[in-house]
Motif scaffolding. Structure first.
Motif, mmCIF file in Angstrom:
data_model
loop_
_atom_site.group_PDB
_atom_site.id
_atom_site.type_symbol
_atom_site.label_atom_id
_atom_site.label_comp_id
_atom_site.label_asym_id
_atom_site.label_seq_id
_atom_site.Cartn_x
_atom_site.Cartn_y
_atom_site.Cartn_z
ATOM 1 N N VAL A 1 9.358 -3.537 0.576
ATOM 2 C CA VAL A 1 8.373 -2.995 -0.346
ATOM 3 C C VAL A 1 9.084 -2.137 -1.387
ATOM 4 O O VAL A 1 9.897 -1.273 -1.038
ATOM 5 C CB VAL A 1 7.311 -2.157 0.377
ATOM 6 N N ILE B 1 5.659 -6.856 -1.644
ATOM 7 C CA ILE B 1 4.678 -6.357 -0.700
ATOM 8 C C ILE B 1 3.681 -7.458 -0.388
ATOM 9 O O ILE B 1 3.292 -8.208 -1.289
ATOM 10 C CB ILE B 1 3.971 -5.103 -1.269
ATOM 11 N N TYR C 1 -2.912 -1.648 2.307
ATOM 12 C CA TYR C 1 -2.163 -0.405 2.398
ATOM 13 C C TYR C 1 -2.989 0.775 1.913
ATOM 14 O O TYR C 1 -3.758 0.663 0.953
ATOM 15 C CB TYR C 1 -0.892 -0.480 1.560
ATOM 16 N N ALA D 1 1.351 3.206 2.714
ATOM 17 C CA ALA D 1 1.350 3.400 4.162
ATOM 18 C C ALA D 1 0.486 2.345 4.837
ATOM 19 O O ALA D 1 -0.621 2.018 4.379
ATOM 20 C CB ALA D 1 0.832 4.795 4.501
ATOM 21 N N ARG D 2 1.022 1.834 5.940
ATOM 22 C CA ARG D 2 0.256 0.884 6.748
ATOM 23 C C ARG D 2 0.770 0.977 8.177
ATOM 24 O O ARG D 2 1.965 0.792 8.417
ATOM 25 C CB ARG D 2 0.406 -0.546 6.217
ATOM 26 N N GLY D 3 -0.092 1.301 9.078
ATOM 27 C CA GLY D 3 0.336 1.513 10.446
ATOM 28 C C GLY D 3 1.334 2.654 10.514
ATOM 29 O O GLY D 3 1.093 3.737 9.980
ATOM 30 N N SER D 4 2.455 2.420 11.147
ATOM 31 C CA SER D 4 3.481 3.451 11.294
ATOM 32 C C SER D 4 4.520 3.405 10.180
ATOM 33 O O SER D 4 5.464 4.189 10.180
ATOM 34 C CB SER D 4 4.189 3.294 12.637
ATOM 35 N N SER D 5 4.328 2.507 9.224
ATOM 36 C CA SER D 5 5.295 2.353 8.138
ATOM 37 C C SER D 5 4.828 3.080 6.890
ATOM 38 O O SER D 5 3.640 3.084 6.569
ATOM 39 C CB SER D 5 5.488 0.871 7.804
ATOM 40 N N GLN D 6 5.779 3.679 6.208
ATOM 41 C CA GLN D 6 5.506 4.323 4.928
ATOM 42 C C GLN D 6 6.677 4.053 3.994
ATOM 43 O O GLN D 6 7.839 4.222 4.369
ATOM 44 C CB GLN D 6 5.301 5.829 5.098
ATOM 45 N N TYR D 7 6.346 3.637 2.792
ATOM 46 C CA TYR D 7 7.358 3.307 1.792
ATOM 47 C C TYR D 7 7.182 4.230 0.597
ATOM 48 O O TYR D 7 6.056 4.558 0.220
ATOM 49 C CB TYR D 7 7.212 1.847 1.359
ATOM 50 N N TRP D 8 8.305 4.596 -0.006
ATOM 51 C CA TRP D 8 8.298 5.552 -1.115
ATOM 52 C C TRP D 8 8.856 4.921 -2.369
ATOM 53 O O TRP D 8 9.803 4.130 -2.315
ATOM 54 C CB TRP D 8 9.144 6.766 -0.758
#
Length: 115
Positions: A1, A26, A32, A98-105
């Protein structure tokens, strides 16, 4: 992502800016939670606004009534419309997915509000 934020700049107090954050690489962007954070010099990064897949929004108290978060799922893009800007809004603004336990910056975009 990958997240690409844009739209920052220098504005006088009382002015407006619109930040954009385009997502790429993505799958199912619409699933998300999209978020905007900001970090002022010497301070921690704080959540400014978020929008869920269903369009529900949440704002920090300091920006309620002035900022509006929105998303365009067809364009894989989230926006932050910032009105009535104050010098204390000066910060680097970051978008996150953010989706579930994942987070992208994404990388930040600098907003400077002059008094």
């Amino acid at each position: 992502v990958q997240l690409q934020a844009s739209g920052g700049g220098l504005v006088q107090a009382g002015g407006s800016l619109r930040l954009s954050c385009a997502a790429s690489r993505i799958i199912l962007f619409s699933h998300y939670v999209m978020e905007w954070y900001r970090q002022a010099p010497g301070k921690q990064r704080d959540l400014v606004a978020s929008i869920t897949s269903g369009g529900s929004t949440n704002y920090a108290d300091s920006v309620k009534g002035r900022f509006t978060i929105s998303r365009d799922n067809d364009k894989n893009t989230v926006y932050l419309q910032m009105n009535s800007l104050k010098p204390e809004d000066t910060a680097v603004y970051y978008c996150a997915a953010a989706r579930g336990s994942s987070q992208y910056w994404g990388q930040g975009t600098l907003v400077t509000v002059s008094s």
